[in-house]
Design a protein around this motif. Structure first.
Motif, PDB file in Angstrom:
ATOM      1  N   TYR A   3       0.358  -1.124   0.017  1.00  0.00           N
ATOM      2  CA  TYR A   3      -0.088  -0.378   0.307  1.00  0.00           C
ATOM      3  C   TYR A   3       0.583   1.250   0.494  1.00  0.00           C
ATOM      4  O   TYR A   3       0.963   2.622  -1.177  1.00  0.00           O
ATOM      5  CB  TYR A   3      -1.087  -0.424   0.775  1.00  0.00           C
ATOM      6  N   LEU A   4       2.003   1.728   0.603  1.00  0.00           N
ATOM      7  CA  LEU A   4       2.750   2.371   0.789  1.00  0.00           C
ATOM      8  C   LEU A   4       3.427   2.714  -0.163  1.00  0.00           C
ATOM      9  O   LEU A   4       3.997   3.919  -1.061  1.00  0.00           O
ATOM     10  CB  LEU A   4       3.844   2.526   2.065  1.00  0.00           C
ATOM     11  N   LYS A   5       4.223   1.712  -0.672  1.00  0.00           N
ATOM     12  CA  LYS A   5       4.571   1.990  -2.309  1.00  0.00           C
ATOM     13  C   LYS A   5       3.839   2.324  -3.666  1.00  0.00           C
ATOM     14  O   LYS A   5       4.232   2.630  -3.969  1.00  0.00           O
ATOM     15  CB  LYS A   5       5.528   0.848  -3.053  1.00  0.00           C
ATOM     16  N   GLY A   6       2.614   1.466  -3.552  1.00  0.00           N
ATOM     17  CA  GLY A   6       0.989   2.512  -4.219  1.00  0.00           C
ATOM     18  C   GLY A   6       1.460   3.439  -4.009  1.00  0.00           C
ATOM     19  O   GLY A   6       1.258   4.835  -4.984  1.00  0.00           O
ATOM     20  N   GLU A   7       1.197   4.049  -2.428  1.00  0.00           N
ATOM     21  CA  GLU A   7       1.081   5.729  -2.431  1.00  0.00           C
ATOM     22  C   GLU A   7       2.036   5.799  -2.886  1.00  0.00           C
ATOM     23  O   GLU A   7       2.140   7.530  -3.687  1.00  0.00           O
ATOM     24  CB  GLU A   7       0.902   5.557  -1.041  1.00  0.00           C
ATOM     25  N   LEU A   8       3.421   5.810  -2.889  1.00  0.00           N
ATOM     26  CA  LEU A   8       4.117   7.060  -2.676  1.00  0.00           C
ATOM     27  C   LEU A   8       4.247   7.220  -4.502  1.00  0.00           C
ATOM     28  O   LEU A   8       4.627   7.889  -5.272  1.00  0.00           O
ATOM     29  CB  LEU A   8       6.027   6.015  -2.763  1.00  0.00           C
ATOM     30  N   HIS A  10       2.145   6.348  -6.574  1.00  0.00           N
ATOM     31  CA  HIS A  10       0.716   7.271  -6.899  1.00  0.00           C
ATOM     32  C   HIS A  10       1.298   9.072  -7.050  1.00  0.00           C
ATOM     33  O   HIS A  10       0.518   9.337  -7.738  1.00  0.00           O
ATOM     34  CB  HIS A  10      -0.517   6.857  -6.107  1.00  0.00           C
ATOM     35  N   ASN A  11       1.623   9.102  -5.633  1.00  0.00           N
ATOM     36  CA  ASN A  11       2.299  10.766  -5.539  1.00  0.00           C
ATOM     37  C   ASN A  11       2.942  11.085  -6.410  1.00  0.00           C
ATOM     38  O   ASN A  11       3.045  12.557  -6.608  1.00  0.00           O
ATOM     39  CB  ASN A  11       2.237  10.667  -4.636  1.00  0.00           C
ATOM     40  N   ARG A  12       3.782  10.087  -7.235  1.00  0.00           N
ATOM     41  CA  ARG A  12       4.376  10.374  -8.490  1.00  0.00           C
ATOM     42  C   ARG A  12       4.097  10.283  -9.699  1.00  0.00           C
ATOM     43  O   ARG A  12       4.560  10.872 -10.734  1.00  0.00           O
ATOM     44  CB  ARG A  12       6.167   9.527  -8.534  1.00  0.00           C
ATOM     45  N   GLU A  13       2.619  10.010 -10.111  1.00  0.00           N
ATOM     46  CA  GLU A  13       1.915  10.177 -10.841  1.00  0.00           C
ATOM     47  C   GLU A  13       2.706   8.621 -11.676  1.00  0.00           C
ATOM     48  O   GLU A  13       2.446   9.028 -13.196  1.00  0.00           O
ATOM     49  CB  GLU A  13       2.045  11.687 -11.780  1.00  0.00           C
ATOM     50  N   ASP A  14       3.015   8.086 -11.386  1.00  0.00           N
ATOM     51  CA  ASP A  14       3.147   6.613 -11.810  1.00  0.00           C
ATOM     52  C   ASP A  14       2.227   5.909 -12.061  1.00  0.00           C
ATOM     53  O   ASP A  14       2.521   4.855 -10.953  1.00  0.00           O
ATOM     54  CB  ASP A  14       4.884   5.943 -11.760  1.00  0.00           C
ATOM     55  N   TYR A  15       1.893   6.109 -12.176  1.00  0.00           N
ATOM     56  CA  TYR A  15      -0.490   5.365 -12.029  1.00  0.00           C
ATOM     57  C   TYR A  15      -0.256   4.099 -12.523  1.00  0.00           C
ATOM     58  O   TYR A  15      -1.140   2.851 -12.128  1.00  0.00           O
ATOM     59  CB  TYR A  15      -1.335   6.185 -12.378  1.00  0.00           C
TER      60      TYR A  15
END
Length: 65
Positions: A3-8, A10-15
Motif C-alpha cells: 500500500y505504501l509503495k503504491g501511494e508513493l 501514485h504521488n509521483r504520478e506513475d499510476y
C-alpha cells in the motif's frame, strides 16, 4: 507495505506502477479490512487517472463493502 509503495508511486504520478503495487497487495489477501479498503481505493484511483473508468467503478465497489 505494498500500500505504501503504491501511494508513493501514485504521488509521483506513475499510476501504472502504483496499480501494480496495489494489485500485489490485494493478492496477499490481508486480513485487515482497513488495509484492504485502502488497497482497493488506491487501485480505483489509479484506474481513474489512467482513464479506465469501467475498471475504476468495478474496484470501487470493493471499497464500499
Amino acid at each position: 507495505m505494498k500500500y505504501l509503495k503504491g501511494e508513493l508511486e501514485h504521488n509521483r504520478e506513475d499510476y501504472r506502477k502504483a496499480l501494480s503495487y496495489y494489485t500485489e497487495g490485494i493478492g496477499l489477501k490481508c486480513k485487515d479490512d482497513e488495509i484492504n479498503a485502502k488497497l482497493y481505493s488506491g487501485r480505483s484511483h489509479s484506474y481513474d487517472h489512467l482513464g479506465e473508468f469501467s475498471q475504476m467503478f468495478f474496484f470501487l465497489t470493493f471499497f464500499f463493502k
